[in-house]
Each structure stands twice: as structure tokens, then as C-alpha cells.
Design a protein around this motif. Structure first.
Motif, mmCIF file in Angstrom:
data_model
loop_
_atom_site.group_PDB
_atom_site.id
_atom_site.type_symbol
_atom_site.label_atom_id
_atom_site.label_comp_id
_atom_site.label_asym_id
_atom_site.label_seq_id
_atom_site.Cartn_x
_atom_site.Cartn_y
_atom_site.Cartn_z
ATOM 1 N N ASP A 192 0.841 -1.209 0.000
ATOM 2 C CA ASP A 192 0.000 0.000 0.000
ATOM 3 C C ASP A 192 0.872 1.253 0.000
ATOM 4 O O ASP A 192 1.122 1.866 1.037
ATOM 5 C CB ASP A 192 -0.931 -0.006 1.212
ATOM 6 C CG ASP A 192 -2.074 1.000 1.071
ATOM 7 O OD1 ASP A 192 -2.351 1.424 -0.066
ATOM 8 O OD2 ASP A 192 -2.669 1.359 2.100
ATOM 9 N N ALA A 209 -3.872 -5.016 -0.285
ATOM 10 C CA ALA A 209 -2.504 -4.479 -0.305
ATOM 11 C C ALA A 209 -1.862 -4.673 1.058
ATOM 12 O O ALA A 209 -2.484 -4.457 2.099
ATOM 13 C CB ALA A 209 -2.524 -3.005 -0.675
ATOM 14 N N LYS A 262 -2.235 4.875 -3.065
ATOM 15 C CA LYS A 262 -2.333 4.455 -1.671
ATOM 16 C C LYS A 262 -3.780 4.581 -1.229
ATOM 17 O O LYS A 262 -4.299 5.678 -1.059
ATOM 18 C CB LYS A 262 -1.418 5.309 -0.793
ATOM 19 C CG LYS A 262 -1.305 4.788 0.633
ATOM 20 C CD LYS A 262 -0.255 5.561 1.404
ATOM 21 C CE LYS A 262 -0.116 4.997 2.809
ATOM 22 N NZ LYS A 262 0.925 5.717 3.587
ATOM 23 N N SER A 263 -4.441 3.423 -1.042
ATOM 24 C CA SER A 263 -5.890 3.434 -0.862
ATOM 25 C C SER A 263 -6.367 2.726 0.396
ATOM 26 O O SER A 263 -7.543 2.813 0.738
ATOM 27 C CB SER A 263 -6.546 2.757 -2.064
ATOM 28 O OG SER A 263 -6.138 1.391 -2.134
ATOM 29 N N GLY A 264 -5.470 2.006 1.065
ATOM 30 C CA GLY A 264 -5.912 1.212 2.194
ATOM 31 C C GLY A 264 -6.654 -0.045 1.782
ATOM 32 O O GLY A 264 -7.303 -0.691 2.608
ATOM 33 N N ASP A 265 -6.581 -0.406 0.502
ATOM 34 C CA ASP A 265 -7.243 -1.609 0.019
ATOM 35 C C ASP A 265 -6.760 -2.812 0.840
ATOM 36 O O ASP A 265 -5.560 -3.006 1.012
ATOM 37 C CB ASP A 265 -6.909 -1.815 -1.462
ATOM 38 C CG ASP A 265 -7.757 -2.889 -2.121
ATOM 39 O OD1 ASP A 265 -7.692 -4.052 -1.678
ATOM 40 O OD2 ASP A 265 -8.477 -2.569 -3.081
#
Length: 254
Positions: free
Chosen positions: A185, A197, A191-194
Motif C-alpha cells: 500500500d 494491499a 495508496k488506498s488502504g485496500d
């Protein structure tokens, strides 16, 4: 690779994995020198990490690489580790005509950059008692993402190059290690906090543990199945992996 007492040069050290490892290795007492194209970012990172040094470098320019190598050897004669980390990851669609400028820039940055940086330093490294060449490849070297076809291909090529260079240096004091990250991430994509990741701190922690060994490839547990991608079943694994990304796309911030 030993984790202390080194003089370490890191390309692409101002963000993401490069910065994360730079700061972790700095805290372990190594002399760390980061590089990048933007002076302001270099100054920001070194100010946050007193004692860390920096040098401006454009890995797409052979002249810039040669000048940086000469400066590094002059300023830091004990330099014994290079971490080739600079790179970028654009999306593409190779079912259509390829953007040739983008393709050339990607290959020059992600493949020729590490080759040229290491080439400029390799004879110096042979004079050191112990030296290590590190390459950041990717899990995509083993199982490509179809929507990042050229990026994936550069990482596969870098993996192949590291194998050959490791063999060629087998009778010297220079070790070659390849760091193959999963989806981490960072801002490499977005950078999404998925939840798919890996958080950067977790990646850095696990990578340091593996890096401290003599393992030729530094991989975290989450990618071991993909690293063991079986030849006869490669297409099935590839199709399933890419279909999962079609069904649940990677966020891009667009």
C-alpha cells in the motif's frame, strides 16, 4: 546480507518501499544515501532522518548515473550496498497500439536503470570485503498483471538479469539479492488502504528478516504461492489472478 555496518545507496529512496527501507536501515546504524530527481523530496527525507545523506540522480540518464557513481565513490569510499529501487508502474492496454514513448521510458527506468547503476558501481564493489547488489523486482515477475503488461515484463526481465549476474559473481565477494514485493500500500499505484494491499510497515518488517539471510530472493509469505507458479499450470493461475482483478479492479485514484 548483514544489516548493520554498511554504506548503502538507495535509488528511489524518497517514497514508498525505498523510503521505508532507507529509514529502517538508517535506524539500524548503516550509513544510508538516498537518491531521486527532486531535491526538495531528498531534503525532506534527510531532514527527517539526521545523518542520512542524499544525491540527485536521474536513472534514465546514463551521464547522471556515471556522475552519481563517481561522486558516491569519492564521498563514501566504503560504499558496499546498492539497492536498485527506482521505478514506476503505469497502466497500459496492449490489446491496442502501445504508447511507444511510455514504453521506452518504462524500460529505461525499470530495467536499464538498475543495470546501468550496478554497472557503474560493480568494480568498486569488488574491492570491498563484502558487498551486496539489491534489485526490487515484483511478484509480477512471476505472475504478470495484464493491465500493467510492460511493467510486469520489465520486472520479469530484471529477475532474469539478477539470476545471471548472481551466477557471474559467484566467485567474488559481491552478493546479489532480489526483493520481490507483493502489492504494497504505497503511491506506486495509489495508496488506498485496500485490504488486498500489504501495509508498508508489515512489508518492511518481514523484508528485513528475510534480507538478513543469504536468500537469493527476498519474498514475504503472502507471495510464496505465486512465486511457486508451476510451469504446466501457469496459464490457469494467470487467468484466475487477472480475472479476479477484472472483477475487483485495483483503485487508481482517477
Amino acid at each position: 546480507m548483514k544489516l548493520t555496518g554498511n554504506t548503502i545507496f538507495i535509488t528511489g529512496g524518497t517514497s514508498g518501499i525505498g523510503r521505508g527501507l532507507a529509514e529502517a536501515l538508517h535506524k539500524l546504524g548503516n550509513q544510508v544515501i538516498i537518491s531521486g530527481r527532486r531535491t526538495a523530496l531528498l531534503d525532506e527525507v534527510t531532514a527527517a532522518n539526521p545523518g542520512m545523506a542524499s544525491i540527485q540522480l536521474d536513472v534514465t540518464s546514463l551521464d547522471s548515473i556515471r556522475n552519481a557513481a563517481n561522486e558516491l565513490i569519492e564521498r563514501f569510499p566504503n560504499l558496499n550496498v546498492v539497492f536498485n529501487n527506482a521505478g514506476f508502474m503505469p497502466f497500459d492496454d496492449v490489446s491496442e497500439p502501445v504508447d511507444d514513448d511510455l514504453a521506452q521510458d518504462l524500460i529505461t527506468t525499470n530495467l536499464l536503470g538498475p543495470i546501468r547503476v550496478t554497472s557503474a558501481l560493480i568494480e568498486h564493489f569488488k574491492t570491498q570485503p563484502q558487498a551486496t547488489v539489491l534489485y526490487t523486482s515484483s511478484v509480477l515477475a512471476y505472475v504478470p498483471i495484464a493491465s500493467n503488461a510492460i511493467y510486469s515484463a520489465t520486472k520479469a526481465a530484471l529477475h532474469s538479469y539478477a539470476l545471471s549476474q548472481r551466477f557471474q559473481l559467484r566467485n567474488t565477494g559481491v552478493q546479489v539479492q532480489e526483493i520481490a514485493p507483493p502489492w504494497v500500500d504505497t503511491d506506486l499505484i495509489y495508496k488506498s488502504g485496500d485490504p488486498r494491499a500489504m501495509p508498508l510497515p508489515d512489508f518492511i518488517e518481514q523484508t528485513l528478516v528475510a534480507l538478513a539471510t543469504d536468500a537469493p530472493e527476498v519474498i514475504v509469505d503472502s507471495i510464496k504461492v505465486m512465486r511457486d507458479n508451476p510451469g504446466a499450470n501457469e496459464h490457469t493461475l494467470f487467468e484466475a489472478f487477472n480475472q479476479s482483478l477484472v472483477d475487483n479492479p485495483i483503485p487508481t485514484g482517477a
